[in-house]
Design an enzyme around this catalytic site. Structure first.
Site, PDB file in Angstrom:
ATOM      1  N   TYR A  66      13.103 -31.063 -34.464  1.00 38.36           N
ATOM      2  CA  TYR A  66      13.676 -29.858 -33.872  1.00 38.36           C
ATOM      3  C   TYR A  66      14.623 -30.129 -32.703  1.00 38.36           C
ATOM      4  O   TYR A  66      15.243 -29.194 -32.204  1.00 38.36           O
ATOM      5  CB  TYR A  66      12.558 -28.918 -33.406  1.00 38.36           C
ATOM      6  CG  TYR A  66      11.675 -28.478 -34.540  1.00 38.36           C
ATOM      7  CD1 TYR A  66      12.134 -27.585 -35.499  1.00 38.36           C
ATOM      8  CD2 TYR A  66      10.377 -28.961 -34.665  1.00 38.36           C
ATOM      9  CE1 TYR A  66      11.337 -27.184 -36.547  1.00 38.36           C
ATOM     10  CE2 TYR A  66       9.570 -28.566 -35.711  1.00 38.36           C
ATOM     11  CZ  TYR A  66      10.052 -27.676 -36.656  1.00 38.36           C
ATOM     12  OH  TYR A  66       9.256 -27.285 -37.693  1.00 38.36           O
ATOM     13  N   HIS A 110      16.869 -21.424 -39.876  1.00 38.61           N
ATOM     14  CA  HIS A 110      15.903 -22.500 -39.644  1.00 38.61           C
ATOM     15  C   HIS A 110      16.624 -23.667 -38.992  1.00 38.61           C
ATOM     16  O   HIS A 110      17.719 -24.044 -39.421  1.00 38.61           O
ATOM     17  CB  HIS A 110      15.242 -22.944 -40.944  1.00 38.61           C
ATOM     18  CG  HIS A 110      14.454 -21.848 -41.588  1.00 38.61           C
ATOM     19  ND1 HIS A 110      13.210 -21.493 -41.130  1.00 38.61           N
ATOM     20  CD2 HIS A 110      14.756 -21.015 -42.598  1.00 38.61           C
ATOM     21  CE1 HIS A 110      12.771 -20.476 -41.857  1.00 38.61           C
ATOM     22  NE2 HIS A 110      13.695 -20.162 -42.755  1.00 38.61           N
TER      23      HIS A 110
END
Length: 150
Positions: A24, A101
């Site tokens: 991430y 996402h």
């Protein structure tokens, strides 16, 4: 017409910058919020930026968007794959919806491959990292302009 884009974030995204940085990145949710607000302002839009770890609260945010938003950008996180309640709420929102996402969910474990939300999203942004939020703001501004005949 409202010029507010709701940017909704699901569970665990409050841990961005700390949680699995190899997947991430190191950008925090506060950094993403600031970037979204700046990008939207440059395009003449406001942002209502929210994060919650609770499914019902995310559903309530979609309900509030029905009367307050010209579009929704949503990173449902884990609820992407499990929440029929969120899917049903998003079905009640007619303006554009972008599913977002940070990681490429299709390059990850199979459990992340079946999004319920993709079925009703106007568009999907996957795998651009934190800058994907700014791309989504730009895309949403274009969708709203086209929907209003500009």
């Amino acid at each position: 017409m409202t010029k507010t884009i709701f940017v909704l974030n699901g569970p665990n995204l409050n841990l961005l910058g700390q949680r699995e940085p190899a997947i991430y990145g190191k950008t925090t949710l506060a950094d993403i919020k600031a970037a979204c607000i700046a990008k939207a302002a440059s395009l003449g839009f406001d942002v209502d930026f929210r994060q919650t770890n609770f499914e019902g609260e995310l559903v309530e945010s979609v309900h509030q968007a029905r009367n307050a938003a010209c579009g929704i950008i949503i990173n449902p996180a884990g609820y992407t794959f499990t929440s029929i309640a969120l899917l049903d709420a998003l079905k009640t929102f007619d303006p554009p919806k972008i599913e977002l996402h940070i990681s490429n969910v299709h390059a990850r474990e199979e459990i992340y491959h079946n999004s319920l939300i993709s079925r009703i999203a106007t568009a999907i942004l996957i795998g651009f990292g934190a800058p994907g939020y700014e791309l989504a703001i730009d895309a949403m501004a274009g969708m709203v302009a086209r929907a209003n005949g500009h």
